[in-house]
Scaffold this motif. Structure first.
Motif, short mmCIF file in Angstrom:
data_model
loop_
_atom_site.label_atom_id
_atom_site.label_comp_id
_atom_site.label_asym_id
_atom_site.label_seq_id
_atom_site.Cartn_x
_atom_site.Cartn_y
_atom_site.Cartn_z
N GLU A 152 0.85 -1.19 0.00
CA GLU A 152 0.00 0.00 0.00
C GLU A 152 0.88 1.24 0.00
O GLU A 152 1.33 1.70 1.03
N LYS A 153 1.14 1.76 -1.18
CA LYS A 153 2.01 2.93 -1.30
C LYS A 153 1.23 4.09 -1.88
O LYS A 153 0.28 3.93 -2.65
N SER A 154 1.67 5.31 -1.51
CA SER A 154 1.11 6.55 -2.07
C SER A 154 -0.39 6.64 -1.85
O SER A 154 -1.13 7.07 -2.73
N ARG A 155 -0.84 6.25 -0.67
CA ARG A 155 -2.23 6.43 -0.29
C ARG A 155 -2.26 7.07 1.09
O ARG A 155 -1.77 6.49 2.06
N ALA A 156 -2.82 8.28 1.15
CA ALA A 156 -2.84 9.03 2.40
C ALA A 156 -3.90 8.48 3.34
O ALA A 156 -4.81 7.76 2.93
N GLY A 157 -3.79 8.86 4.62
CA GLY A 157 -4.76 8.44 5.62
C GLY A 157 -4.13 8.38 6.99
O GLY A 157 -2.91 8.57 7.15
N PRO A 158 -4.94 8.11 8.01
CA PRO A 158 -4.42 8.03 9.38
C PRO A 158 -3.35 6.94 9.52
O PRO A 158 -3.45 5.88 8.90
N ILE A 159 -2.35 7.21 10.34
CA ILE A 159 -1.25 6.27 10.55
C ILE A 159 -1.46 5.53 11.86
O ILE A 159 -1.68 6.15 12.91
N LYS A 160 -1.42 4.20 11.79
CA LYS A 160 -1.69 3.37 12.97
C LYS A 160 -0.43 2.74 13.56
O LYS A 160 -0.49 2.12 14.61
N GLY A 161 0.68 2.86 12.87
CA GLY A 161 1.92 2.28 13.38
C GLY A 161 3.08 2.64 12.47
O GLY A 161 2.91 3.21 11.39
N LEU A 162 4.29 2.32 12.93
CA LEU A 162 5.49 2.58 12.15
C LEU A 162 6.30 1.29 11.99
O LEU A 162 6.41 0.50 12.94
N HIS A 163 6.82 1.11 10.80
CA HIS A 163 7.69 -0.03 10.50
C HIS A 163 9.11 0.49 10.31
O HIS A 163 9.34 1.48 9.62
N GLY A 164 10.08 -0.18 10.92
CA GLY A 164 11.47 0.25 10.82
C GLY A 164 12.29 -0.67 9.95
O GLY A 164 12.15 -1.89 9.99
N ASP A 165 13.15 -0.08 9.15
CA ASP A 165 14.04 -0.85 8.29
C ASP A 165 15.42 -0.21 8.31
O ASP A 165 15.61 0.87 8.87
N ASN A 166 16.38 -0.90 7.71
CA ASN A 166 17.74 -0.37 7.65
C ASN A 166 18.29 -0.60 6.25
O ASN A 166 18.31 -1.74 5.77
#
Length: 904
Positions: A666-680
């Motif tokens: 799910e990219k480039s779709r705005a809306g409320p954020i429910k969490g964050l995913h971390g990467d490196n």
């Protein structure tokens, strides 16, 4: 008609002259070597080519009434191409194609046992082929050759790479190879005539081309796969293994000049190892190779609004064609074989297979996306410009042979024409191996009932029955309503009670462009350089940029905001790099700097419903971890995060599924954020630079050793990159030994290798070095991979470290690669030291190489689209500013003039 037909009869004295021509010793042969070649005495630095007269005998038989060996009824062309991952690999081809070097590369990288057919003959008989023939008549030699060759193949079924010379190509050897090819990869290695001629140092290119025409059918008749060994080119000139050494002047950036001999085979190594991993189904190796590009780990049909740029085979030979630029914005690269129905096909028959193989190799050299091989079944008659004219369909045998040749080249995808009968299509399906098949059906006039009728549904169901992996359907649009109709058809497929095949469905012609924009899977696109219609004509095609802009202009996708978040990020070059890439790809996104003295500043970003992701800089790479909903395995292993991705859909009942859907799809779709995913992605930047600079002679083996300078977050990323590459012996040096020991303990307590890999290669070990004066640990080889993770400029009033490597840690006989993450100044003391050692095989890369490499991966994670790599590298170099020396600016100008944007 077959594209691999028996060649016209030649005078045998011509063939004999070619085979028995002078064989000059060439100690710089691309068909030998690497570290093994370099260690041989000069008298042995020639290819053990075997008895070339054997090929003459094979050619005589080819000219007899026995028929072409390519068309054996049950030969390799009919084998299923499903191999055990450990099945031995056989390489065949004429002298000068590089098969011996490829065999060494594969052996060194995979641990396969290397077997040379000519040496094997000597070991078994006690004679070289020439000596045996001198002592025995030809009949006895042929019997002995057959016995030895049969024994070699029978006794080495698994875990080997076997390089065969011309002496193995007797008639009996051909039959043995055809039998072996039923269960093993037998790869015909070929090359362009100019490169072969340069290796042979004899005959002219025309004679070499003539010899390839004669020998090609024999080698193809004995093999089931084909690899075109593409020669390295710099500034449009071929570079062979006898290239000049890099300049030793430490102020000169060696990458802007002819590469050292140590790197001449680098790209060939990458291409060949990927080819082998694919055809043998080595999933672990493919995953390692794809990890640098996150989108490569996701099936292309699982992502939304992907595109495939279609490029005709007839355009590939254009010297001005920039293949990497064609790939920009696309998710796949389709090679359209547009030679069917050509009136002069007979005349080009002898070269066509080689030309197609070379085109595929050229494309692979420059792209990272999957390759689709598509034979155009229909061609418009010459001189026909009418859009209502039905193209002519080529004969079944001509079509089948072009498809069969495509199967030999092992593309990721191959299309089959669903207008052909089941007998032909099932034959293709039975020999496809691991290649994924796209069933293709194009109606040149609207079908009865159009998309709302039953005809397209019948074609779709037939594709399922045959066993296709995807189906592609299209017909011309006569009105804008047809674009709504194709959407209805797609909905019908999605509503089927049983999950169906991924569907590519669109309308053709100028009125069908809308349907292409909204087709969600691999919509066909073109590139502006390939559009030949006049400005007065309506264009029937769209570019990937056109498609992207249409999706945002119609509100299907939303403009997003990205940031670099840290305590001191005003100097960051990331905004310029990403914003320029967004513009080129047709995305209305914005990447900005967000500087904050505390981690609380992150709250402002998360509250923004158009937040698309953020780069994370110091000092928050570890502080942010407690705030995350999930982390990638890479970030977990490193213990640091440099990339944040918003999660907008959370399903507590299936958190893993929601993570995959929301983070990756799910990219480039705005809306409320429910969490964050971390990467490196820091480790990716380091890993790709190591790969780029590590010569084939220093391929990672169980005994290879790596060295890390420093103990901060980037040092942890560097250790992880080495573990990912398979390095098992890693040392960390830091001025404060306690900090180095923390890094070592962090990794030694983890178990990062799958169980199967641990059993075969062992577990990686991270140790520490206490002092620069200490000798290198005697139980370990000298390092061939070095990463410096310390700054080279003054910080907080402290003087610059002015770090130099101890000379007694740089005694690797084959050199190695060093990556210095610093770039202020660009020409650090360490870079000056290592570039002065380039003549010993050391290759040096700096922070301006690392930054864009990790940026490519971030771009993919942020947008779900491929990064325009060359452009992003260019922007980093253009934006770089440093006041510490004019030498840096001179080096930047040199690198911009010779920019290499090709994939690692």
């Amino acid at each position: 008609m077959s594209i691999l037909v028996r060649p016209p009869k030649r005078k045998l004295d011509e063939v004999d002259a070619l085979n028995d021509g002078p064989r000059k010793q060439n100690s710089n042969s691309s068909d030998l070597g690497l570290s093994q070649w370099a260690s041989r005495p000069p008298s042995e630095q020639t290819e053990t080519s075997g008895d070339s007269q054997a090929l003459v005998v094979s050619l005589r038989e080819l000219h007899s009434n026995r028929g072409s060996p390519v068309l054996f009824e049950n030969g390799p062309l009919q084998s299923p191409r499903n191999f055990h991952p450990k099945a031995s690999v056989v390489l065949i081809g004429i002298r000068g194609t590089g098969k011996s070097s490829l065999a060494v590369i594969l052996s060194a990288s995979s641990g396969r046992r290397l077997i040379d057919a000519d040496r094997y003959f000597h070991q078994i008989t006690g004679y070289s082929r020439a000596a045996f023939k001198k002592e025995n008549d030809h009949a006895e030699y042929r019997k002995q050759e057959a016995r030895v060759f049969e024994s070699m193949l029978a006794d080495n079924q698994d875990g080997c790479v076997i390089a065969c010379g011309a002496g193995s190509m007797e008639r009996s050897g051909q039959q043995l190879l055809r039998e072996y090819a039923r269960t093993h990869p037998v790869i015909h290695v070929t090359r362009d005539p100019a490169s072969i001629q340069s290796y042979l140092k004899a005959w002219d290119t025309q004679k070499v081309r003539h010899f390839l025409d004669l020998s090609g059918p024999i080698y193809r008749g004995c093999s089931n796969l084909e690899f075109f060994n593409l020669s390295e080119t710099i500034r449009g000139q071929r570079v062979f293994r006898d290239g000049h050494d890099s300049p030793s002047d430490p102020k000169v950036d060696q990458r802007a000049h002819t590469p050292t001999p140590f790197l001449t085979l680098k790209r060939v190594q990458r291409d060949f190892l990927r080819f082998i991993a694919f055809v043998t189904g080595d999933g672990a190796e493919l995953s390692r190779q794809h990890a640098s590009f996150p989108l490569s780990l996701l099936p292309v049909e699982s992502r939304s609004y992907t595109s495939a740029v279609s490029v005709p085979f007839s355009a590939i030979g254009d010297k001005d064609l920039d293949i990497e630029e064609l790939e920009f914005g696309a998710d796949a690269f389709e090679l359209a074989i547009d030679v069917t129905g050509s009136s002069n096909l007979v005349e080009v028959d002898s070269n066509l297979a080689d030309n197609i193989s070379q085109a595929v190799a050229t494309i692979r050299r420059n792209i990272i996306v999957p390759l689709i091989y598509h034979v155009q079944s229909y061609m418009a008659p010459v001189g026909s410009l009418s859009p209502n004219h039905t193209p002519q369909r080529c004969p079944d045998d001509e079509y089948l042979n072009l498809v069969r040749h495509g199967l030999r080249l092992a593309p990721d995808f191959l299309t089959i024409d669903l207008s052909r009968d089941d007998t032909l299509l099932t034959q293709i399906m039975s020999i496809k191996g691991l290649i994924r098949i796209i069933g293709h059906f194009e109606a040149f006039h609207p079908l009865a009932g159009g998309w709302d009728g039953d005809e397209f549904m019948k074609v779709y169901e037939r594709a399922k029955r045959i066993g296709c992996d995807m189906v592609r359907l299209c017909q011309p649009a006569e009105s804008m309503e047809d674009n709504l109709a194709v959407q209805r058809f797609r909905h019908r497929i999605q509503s089927l009670p049983v999950s169906g095949l991924p569907l590519i469905a669109y309308n053709t012609g100028p009125l069908g462009r809308v349907s292409r924009c909204f087709n969600p899977i691999l919509t066909p696109v073109t590139h502006s350089s390939l559009v030949y219609t006049s400005p007065a004509q309506l264009r029937p095609y769209i570019t990937s940029r056109d498609a992207q802009k249409a999706l945002y202009n119609s509100f299907v996708l939303d403009p997003m905001q990205f940031f670099v978040f840290g305590a001191n990020v005003t100097y960051s070059m990331s905004p310029a790099m990403h914003n320029t890439a967004f513009e080129l790809c047709g995305m209305p996104h914005l990447y900005s700097i967000y500087q904050s003295p505390t981690l609380r500043g992150l709250n402002d970003l998360v509250e923004n419903q158009h937040f698309g992701g953020s780069s994370v800089s110091l000092p928050y790479k570890t502080e942010v971890i407690p705030l995350l909903h999930s982390m990638s395995p890479h970030a977990q292993a490193i213990g640091a995060v440099n990339t944040l991705i918003p999660i907008r859909n959370l399903d507590d009942s299936d958190p893993r599924a929601s993570q995959e859907s929301s983070v990756h799809l799910e990219k480039s779709r705005a809306g409320p954020i429910k969490g964050l995913h971390g990467d490196n992605t820091d480790w990716i930047g380091i890993c790709n630079c190591i790969r780029r600079g590590l010569s084939p002679a220093n391929a990672v083996r169980p005994s290879s050793t790596g060295l890390i300078i420093g103990s901060g977050g980037m040092a942890r990323a560097a250790v992880y990159s080495m573990i990912h590459l398979g390095v098992q012996n890693i040392f960390v040096y830091n001025r404060t030994i306690a900090n180095a020991e923390k890094v070592a303990h962090h990794y030694n307590r983890q178990d990062l290798h799958p169980k199967a890999e641990r059993m075969s290669t062992g577990r990686p070990r991270v140790g520490t070095l206490a002092s620069l004066q200490d000798p290198w640990p005697s139980a370990f080889k000298q390092p061939t991979i070095i990463v410096s993770c310390i700054p080279a400029h003054s910080i907080g009033g402290q003087p610059a470290p002015n770090f130099h490597m101890p000379s007694h840690w740089l005694e690797s006989p084959t050199g190695g690669v060093i990556v210095d993450l610093a770039y202020k100044p660009l020409n650090t003391p360490l870079m000056k030291q290592m570039r002065a050692l380039s003549h010993r095989g050391w290759v040096a890369l700096d922070g301006l190489d690392v930054l864009p490499e990790q940026g490519f991966a971030q771009f993919e994670l942020f947008t779900g689209r491929r990064a325009p790599r060359r452009l992003m590298r260019t922007i980093v170099l253009q934006e770089y500013k440093d006041d510490e020396g004019q030498d840096d600016q001179n080096a930047i100008r040199d690198r911009l003039q010779n920019l290499d944007g090709q994939p690692t």
